[in-house]
Scaffold this active site. Structure first.
Site, PDB file in Angstrom:
ATOM      1  N   SER A 254       0.835  -1.201   0.000  1.00  0.00           N
ATOM      2  CA  SER A 254       0.000   0.000   0.000  1.00  0.00           C
ATOM      3  C   SER A 254       0.867   1.247   0.000  1.00  0.00           C
ATOM      4  CB  SER A 254      -0.900   0.017   1.240  1.00  0.00           C
ATOM      5  OG  SER A 254      -0.123   0.236   2.407  1.00  0.00           O
ATOM      6  N   LYS A 255       0.240   2.389  -0.196  1.00  0.00           N
ATOM      7  CA  LYS A 255       0.959   3.664  -0.206  1.00  0.00           C
ATOM      8  C   LYS A 255       1.665   3.920   1.112  1.00  0.00           C
ATOM      9  CE  LYS A 255      -1.991   5.937  -3.638  1.00  0.00           C
ATOM     10  NZ  LYS A 255      -2.951   7.022  -3.904  1.00  0.00           N
ATOM     11  N   ARG A 256       1.123   3.356   2.185  1.00  0.00           N
ATOM     12  CA  ARG A 256       1.712   3.577   3.507  1.00  0.00           C
ATOM     13  C   ARG A 256       3.113   2.965   3.621  1.00  0.00           C
ATOM     14  NH1 ARG A 256      -3.557   2.460   4.827  1.00  0.00           N
ATOM     15  NH2 ARG A 256      -3.083   0.283   5.294  1.00  0.00           N
ATOM     16  N   SER A 257       3.414   2.008   2.731  1.00  0.00           N
ATOM     17  CA  SER A 257       4.724   1.356   2.787  1.00  0.00           C
ATOM     18  C   SER A 257       5.841   2.331   2.442  1.00  0.00           C
ATOM     19  CB  SER A 257       4.774   0.166   1.825  1.00  0.00           C
ATOM     20  OG  SER A 257       4.801   0.623   0.473  1.00  0.00           O
TER      21      SER A 257
END
Length: 483
Positions: A254-257
């Protein structure tokens, strides 16, 4: 039959690693067999459209070397290549009405209130509304009256409640599902735009696409696609559904990575060639254990039958290692161009920065590693004298103090402060005293750098810093050890 593949991204922002892998595999499948690779922009979801995202798509593909044979900027006779432009031709409504004539689709006039009252089911973790075919029973006259009155509508696919649908995937084999599990999906939305699923089928057929490559999250939609192909009497393309890409915790990337997009990785100091090489291995493996491939080598070696069905783990540490290998292989001038901004950021003093570049080239995995390796050049960091203790070199604070005190006047008198002369002085002193070289070199290196790890040896550091700065730092070391 000539292979034709397509990359059909939606312009919704940065290029996700999963999208780039799809594009890469589609490119490799086509080029491996001497086929054509097409770019098609799927912009029918206007709510998710991001300004400038189309430019990102072009830029990413150009940087990664995924050169398309056809696309919005290269008409190969199958255009337009942008779905919103294709919609203006009336192509989607034309084919939707053809399905209505064949009783494979129907107009649905249900309002939001009625749709909200329908029962929902949880499918693959998502709550979906199951349409009850209410409008399928409308007479031709009722449909025409509603249309004439301007009543809002969608067009739905008509899937039978009984029987099964089977489709074939090159990796998963034959998959059969009960028709009762398939919802009558919307083909044309109330705004007149086609849904992603319907536009895909129409465009792939009319553009003569032979192989459809996409993530395995679309496996559940494939039976509906197949029913559309069969309803039209069209050949079903070869399906290749790719495994999910997860993070190290086996969660969907995900973008959070922080590294879910191509742009993220480039901004973090990765080389494009290394990113492409690594992404190729996220789900595919060659016949041998080789890991480093140029794009041309990937074209030659790529066999889509060797794509795995198991989820692919995005191992950030492995990518960094691979990037380090690519940096080692870089032409020095190209490396200088990439590395110099980081060197300039960390070192303001008037030293030989090409020497610094030579030192760090084989010691970094990504370019942002550079400042931490050379941040001692401008200013000696404050350090703990425990660093002088080294079991292997058999040094401690006391022995280091004695060595530095002995060497200070010798170095003060030395005129040639080049690397070779300095190394000869240091090793000559060690030989004279009966010490191993490390017993002398370790405390000197510690004193002039103030760091546990350095990109070069003691004499090399001394040459770079110069006589005045070297003596100043050795004196600081003596003072620290004398306390």
């Amino acid at each position: 039959m000539k292979i034709r593949t397509r990359f059909a991204p939606s312009p919704t922002g940065r290029m996700h690693v999963g999208n780039l892998r799809s594009a890469l595999y589609e490119f490799l499948i086509a080029k491996h067999e001497g086929g054509d690779f097409m770019l098609r922009i799927e912009d029918t979801d206007q709510e998710r459209f991001v300004e400038g995202a189309v430019d990102i798509i072009y830029k990413t593909m150009a940087e990664t070397g995924l050169v398309h044979d056809e696309g919005p900027d290269k008409d190969g006779g199958y255009g337009p290549y942008v779905q919103s432009e294709r919609m203006k031709t009336g192509i989607y409504m034309k084919y939707a009405k053809e399905l209505i004539d064949k009783h494979e689709a129907y107009y649905c006039f249900c309002d939001k209130e009625r749709l909200d009252s329908l029962k929902t089911e949880v499918v693959e973790g998502k709550e979906i509304t199951i349409y009850d075919k209410h409008c399928l029973s409308l007479s031709k006259e009722e449909v025409e009256a509603n249309l004439a009155a301007g009543k809002p509508f969608v067009i739905r696919q008509n899937i039978p409640n009984e029987g099964t649908t089977t489709f074939h995937d090159e990796l998963y084999g034959d998959i059969t599902v009960e028709n009762s599990e398939l919802d009558d999906m919307i083909l044309i939305k109330s705004d007149g735009y086609p849904t992603y699923n319907f536009a895909n089928v129409v465009d792939d057929h009319t553009m003569n696409i032979t192989h459809v490559v996409r993530g395995n999250e679309y496996l559940s939609s494939s039976p509906k696609y197949v029913r559309l192909y069969e309803a039209f009497g069209w050949d079903v393309p070869v399906y290749i559904h790719l495994p999910l890409i997860t993070d190290e915790n086996h969660k969907k990337l995900s973008k959070r990575s922080g590294h879910s997009s191509f742009e993220d990785l480039i901004e973090q100091g990765f080389l494009t060639e290394a990113v492409v090489n690594y992404i190729a291995l996220l789900g595919w493996s060659p016949e041998d254990n080789r890991e480093i491939f140029s794009l041309d080598e990937l074209i030659k070696e790529f066999d889509y039958h060797r794509i795995s069905k198991s989820p692919a783990v995005f191992d950030y540490t492995k990518l960094k290692w691979m990037n380090g290998e690519y940096i080692k292989m870089m032409d020095f001038d190209a490396f200088i161009e990439k590395a110099m901004p980081y060197i300039d950021e960390a070192v303001k003093s008037d030293v030989n920065k090409k020497t610094l570049a030579t030192w760090v080239k084989t010691r970094i995995e990504v370019f942002p590693d550079i400042p931490a390796l050379i941040d001692f050049v401008d200013e000696l960091p404050d350090y703990d004298t425990e660093m002088y203790t080294h079991k292997k070199m058999k040094t401690d604070a006391g022995s280091s103090l004695a060595v530095l005190k002995d060497l200070y006047p010798i170095l003060e008198a030395q005129e040639d402060f080049g690397n070779d002369a300095l190394y000869a002085t240091l090793t000559g002193y060690a030989e004279q005293k009966g010490y191993k070289n490390g017993y002398v070199l370790w405390p000197v290196r510690t004193a002039v750098s103030g760091k546990q790890m350095t990109p070069a040896g003691a004499s090399e550091l001394m040459e770079l810093l110069g006589k005045e700065e070297t003596l100043k730092r050795i004196k600081i070391g003596i003072d620290k050890l004398s306390v």
